[in-house]
Motif scaffolding. Structure first.
Motif, PDB file in Angstrom:
ATOM      1  N   UNK A   1       0.909  -0.875  -0.657  1.00 23.81           N
ATOM      2  CA  UNK A   1      -0.638   0.307  -0.103  1.00 23.81           C
ATOM      3  C   UNK A   1       0.928   1.260  -0.118  1.00 23.81           C
ATOM      4  N   UNK A   2       1.794   1.037   0.349  1.00 20.91           N
ATOM      5  CA  UNK A   2       3.098   2.379   1.014  1.00 20.91           C
ATOM      6  C   UNK A   2       4.042   2.003   0.969  1.00 20.91           C
ATOM      7  N   UNK A   3       5.054   2.675   0.260  1.00 25.37           N
ATOM      8  CA  UNK A   3       6.479   2.216   0.471  1.00 25.37           C
ATOM      9  C   UNK A   3       7.428   3.755   0.771  1.00 25.37           C
ATOM     10  N   UNK A   4       7.593   3.963   1.741  1.00 24.77           N
ATOM     11  CA  UNK A   4       8.584   4.712   2.060  1.00 24.77           C
ATOM     12  C   UNK A   4      10.769   4.617   2.083  1.00 24.77           C
TER      13      UNK A   4
ATOM     14  N   UNK B   1      -4.647   5.653  12.819  1.00 23.63           N
ATOM     15  CA  UNK B   1      -4.669   6.494  10.684  1.00 23.63           C
ATOM     16  C   UNK B   1      -3.221   6.967  11.018  1.00 23.63           C
ATOM     17  N   UNK B   2      -2.466   6.869  11.956  1.00 23.08           N
ATOM     18  CA  UNK B   2      -1.055   7.843  11.919  1.00 23.08           C
ATOM     19  C   UNK B   2      -0.048   6.573  12.161  1.00 23.08           C
ATOM     20  N   UNK B   3       1.305   6.376  12.057  1.00 22.94           N
ATOM     21  CA  UNK B   3       2.283   5.686  12.574  1.00 22.94           C
ATOM     22  C   UNK B   3       3.659   6.921  12.570  1.00 22.94           C
ATOM     23  N   UNK B   4       4.556   6.461  13.455  1.00 20.58           N
ATOM     24  CA  UNK B   4       5.699   7.163  13.434  1.00 20.58           C
ATOM     25  C   UNK B   4       6.942   6.083  13.101  1.00 20.58           C
ATOM     26  N   UNK B   5       8.162   7.154  12.889  1.00 19.88           N
ATOM     27  CA  UNK B   5       8.670   5.647  12.455  1.00 19.88           C
ATOM     28  C   UNK B   5      10.490   6.896  12.389  1.00 19.88           C
TER      29      UNK B   5
ATOM     30  N   UNK C   1       9.954  10.327  12.084  1.00 22.01           N
ATOM     31  CA  UNK C   1       8.503  10.922  11.906  1.00 22.01           C
ATOM     32  C   UNK C   1       7.225  10.505  11.983  1.00 22.01           C
ATOM     33  N   UNK C   2       5.991  11.027  11.402  1.00 21.35           N
ATOM     34  CA  UNK C   2       5.031  11.401  11.862  1.00 21.35           C
ATOM     35  C   UNK C   2       4.742  11.030  10.463  1.00 21.35           C
ATOM     36  N   UNK C   3       4.074   9.877   9.585  1.00 23.86           N
ATOM     37  CA  UNK C   3       2.767   9.778   8.446  1.00 23.86           C
ATOM     38  C   UNK C   3       1.732   9.498   8.676  1.00 23.86           C
TER      39      UNK C   3
ATOM     40  N   UNK D   1       1.382  11.635   3.577  1.00 22.62           N
ATOM     41  CA  UNK D   1       1.774  13.120   3.588  1.00 22.62           C
ATOM     42  C   UNK D   1       2.660  12.743   5.413  1.00 22.62           C
ATOM     43  N   UNK D   2       4.094  12.854   4.894  1.00 20.24           N
ATOM     44  CA  UNK D   2       4.558  12.657   6.260  1.00 20.24           C
ATOM     45  C   UNK D   2       5.391  14.167   6.687  1.00 20.24           C
ATOM     46  N   UNK D   3       5.892  13.962   7.946  1.00 18.09           N
ATOM     47  CA  UNK D   3       6.405  14.975   8.676  1.00 18.09           C
ATOM     48  C   UNK D   3       7.772  14.534   9.083  1.00 18.09           C
ATOM     49  N   UNK D   4       8.481  16.082   9.704  1.00 14.68           N
ATOM     50  CA  UNK D   4       9.315  15.227  11.190  1.00 14.68           C
ATOM     51  C   UNK D   4       8.500  15.922  11.681  1.00 14.68           C
TER      52      UNK D   4
END
Length: 157
Positions: A106-109, A124-128, A135-137, A141-144
């Protein structure tokens, strides 16, 4: 106090008791070294990652294979089911999200590294972890969220 209340609620005395762990089952899995494993929240699925960058999802307890994917050329560091068990996150050289029913990506970062991932409770969100950043996705949309002087090894909501 909380421990005593929990023990009393479970029907045990307030006296300290020896904790005993009992092995219920040993599972033999194919694919070489298993680098990570995770159960779905309802216990109906078991996902595991192999040393070759593959992830296998099994129905539990039958161990019937539901799907298999190879999201990385290298070993995977972590696997995490979303809170509702509809998605599976694989953290390796890259971070990938898979549909649990089909295995579809579904998604690749790209180039996230192998450590640090957590789903928000609402799913609805995850952090990595990504180098020295957390970062939070949300959706696509990804944000630091934060930047540190050293590499980030783990994140949590």
């Amino acid at each position: 106090m909380l421990c005593s209340l929990a023990l009393a609620a479970a029907g045990c005395s307030h006296e300290p008791r020896e904790l005993r762990l009992e092995l219920l089952r040993t599972i033999e899995l194919d694919g070489g070294t298993v680098s990570s494993a995770a159960f779905a929240s309802d216990g109906s699925l078991l996902a595991y990652a192999g040393e070759l960058g593959d992830v296998i999802v099994l129905e539990y307890p039958s161990l019937k294979e539901r799907w298999r994917a190879v999201p990385s050329k290298h070993w995977l560091g972590e696997l995490h089911f979303s809170p509702d068990s509809s998605q599976l996150a694989c953290v390796g050289q890259n971070l990938t999200l898979h549909d649990v029913r089909t295995g579809a990506e579904l998604l690749r970062i790209w180039h996230t590294g192998t450590a640090g991932f957590d789903w928000a409770n609402d799913g609805t969100r995850f952090a990595f972890a990504h180098g020295n950043r957390a970062r939070v996705q949300t959706g696509h949309k990804t944000m630091t969220w934060a930047t540190f002087e050293s590499p980030v090894n783990t994140v949590a909501f």
